[in-house]
Design an enzyme around this catalytic site. Structure first.
Site, PDB file in Angstrom:
ATOM      1  N   ALA A 106      23.780 -28.699 -26.283  1.00 48.38           N
ATOM      2  CA  ALA A 106      24.159 -28.208 -27.052  1.00 48.38           C
ATOM      3  C   ALA A 106      25.645 -28.106 -26.986  1.00 48.38           C
ATOM      4  O   ALA A 106      26.179 -28.565 -27.061  1.00 48.38           O
ATOM      5  CB  ALA A 106      22.830 -28.428 -27.713  1.00 48.38           C
TER       6      ALA A 106
ATOM      7  N   LEU B  76      27.586 -30.019 -24.506  1.00 52.52           N
ATOM      8  CA  LEU B  76      28.342 -31.516 -25.696  1.00 52.52           C
ATOM      9  C   LEU B  76      29.330 -31.176 -26.732  1.00 52.52           C
ATOM     10  O   LEU B  76      30.427 -31.621 -26.351  1.00 52.52           O
ATOM     11  CB  LEU B  76      26.957 -32.225 -26.554  1.00 52.52           C
ATOM     12  CG  LEU B  76      27.894 -33.552 -27.369  1.00 52.52           C
ATOM     13  CD1 LEU B  76      28.295 -34.377 -26.721  1.00 52.52           C
ATOM     14  CD2 LEU B  76      26.439 -34.074 -27.879  1.00 52.52           C
ATOM     15  N   TYR B  77      29.266 -30.557 -27.821  1.00 58.15           N
ATOM     16  CA  TYR B  77      30.120 -29.367 -28.503  1.00 58.15           C
ATOM     17  C   TYR B  77      31.365 -28.938 -27.989  1.00 58.15           C
ATOM     18  O   TYR B  77      31.942 -29.564 -28.734  1.00 58.15           O
ATOM     19  CB  TYR B  77      28.972 -28.771 -29.311  1.00 58.15           C
ATOM     20  CG  TYR B  77      28.096 -28.954 -30.588  1.00 58.15           C
ATOM     21  CD1 TYR B  77      27.580 -30.446 -30.617  1.00 58.15           C
ATOM     22  CD2 TYR B  77      27.171 -28.511 -30.837  1.00 58.15           C
ATOM     23  CE1 TYR B  77      26.265 -30.815 -30.918  1.00 58.15           C
ATOM     24  CE2 TYR B  77      25.441 -28.496 -31.195  1.00 58.15           C
ATOM     25  CZ  TYR B  77      25.252 -30.087 -31.330  1.00 58.15           C
ATOM     26  OH  TYR B  77      24.321 -30.598 -31.686  1.00 58.15           O
ATOM     27  N   ARG B  78      31.081 -28.574 -27.445  1.00 60.29           N
ATOM     28  CA  ARG B  78      32.156 -28.293 -27.005  1.00 60.29           C
ATOM     29  C   ARG B  78      33.310 -29.053 -26.298  1.00 60.29           C
ATOM     30  O   ARG B  78      34.590 -29.325 -26.021  1.00 60.29           O
ATOM     31  CB  ARG B  78      32.304 -26.764 -25.482  1.00 60.29           C
ATOM     32  CG  ARG B  78      31.731 -25.452 -26.591  1.00 60.29           C
ATOM     33  CD  ARG B  78      33.045 -25.202 -27.294  1.00 60.29           C
ATOM     34  NE  ARG B  78      32.593 -23.216 -27.462  1.00 60.29           N
ATOM     35  CZ  ARG B  78      32.324 -22.510 -28.427  1.00 60.29           C
ATOM     36  NH1 ARG B  78      33.052 -23.387 -29.141  1.00 60.29           N
ATOM     37  NH2 ARG B  78      32.157 -22.027 -29.028  1.00 60.29           N
TER      38      ARG B  78
END
Ligand SMILES: CC(C)(COP(=O)(O)OP(=O)(O)OC[C@H]1O[C@@H](n2cnc3c(N)ncnc32)[C@H](O)[C@@H]1OP(=O)(O)O)[C@@H](O)C(=O)NCCC(=O)NCCS
Length: 194
Positions: free
Chosen positions: A153, A156-158
């Site tokens: 996760a 993905l966010y980065r």
């Protein structure tokens, strides 16, 4: 239900009624993706149904050819009085001050849940869900919370440009450390390597 195709996975916006109908399936994915104990789904069901009634709620599902759910993401407009909003506000006021609290919480979309069935992770479904969910959201910013150290996760966010808003933050009643991440909207287009 409107739908577009992406490879063998179909993405569709779910109405509130469709979300309600798929709730057990969605909660199964949530529990297995987060590795939560049995019983978590029953606990979360009323909360997810309440979320679906909030202003600005939207949900995107990833489905296979047989219409089985592979993943989903949902969120809504954050606002004063919501538990999550007040928790984040408390942290921002304590650590960053009034200006940061007003800037982040003045006009944002809360990315509340994003989960992909474990056997389907790592193939781009998560990023696709996230991008489709946020496409057309008219809030200035998007915020989310995630347990510290959940690597897939995090990556993905980065990758889509989320920055730290608060780190090592503890929500009331939860012993785990969380990060609050956020960024402005709209998202940047995917990089060519994606
Ligand atoms: C976080 C989560 C939603 C991301 O979904 P996902 O489908 O696995 O995410 P993506 O496939 O888009 O990105 C993950 C990986 O796939 C890779 N990838 C992206 N597109 C790809 C493609 N077309 N082909 C192959 N790999 C690809 C990414 O580089 C990334 O690499 P990694 O394996 O090093 O992490 C999912 O992993 C999940 O449900 N995790 C458990 C629950 C959770 O943590 N939810 C969030 C709580 S806040």
């Amino acid at each position: 239900m409107t739908a577009t195709s992406s490879g063998y996975t179909r993405f569709a916006r779910l109405s509130q009624a469709e979300f309600r109908a798929r709730l057990p399936e969605a909660l199964d994915i949530y529990v297995s993706a987060m590795r939560y104990p049995d019983g978590t789904a029953e606990q979360r069901a009323p909360m997810w149904l309440t979320h679906a009634l909030r202003e600005g709620w939207r949900c995107v599902a990833a489905l296979d050819e047989e219409d089985t759910l592979l993943g989903l993401a949902y969120g809504y407009r954050g606002s004063v009085g919501q538990w999550w909003h007040e928790q984040v506000r408390r942290g921002l006021l304590q650590r960053e001050g009034q200006e940061a609290a007003s800037r982040w919480l003045g006009d944002y979309f809360e990315l509340t849940e994003i989960h992909v069935r474990p056997d389907q992770q790592g193939a781009g479904i998560g990023e696709d869900l996230l991008r489709r969910l946020l496409d057309g959201v008219d809030n200035a910013r998007v915020l989310l919370s995630t347990p510290e150290g959940t690597s897939r996760a995090w990556k993905l966010y980065r990758r889509v440009g989320f920055a730290d808003v608060l780190r090592d933050y503890y929500f009331a009643g939860d012993p785990r450390a969380f990060a609050i991440l956020g960024r402005t909207l709209p998202l940047d287009p995917p990089t060519p390597s994606n």
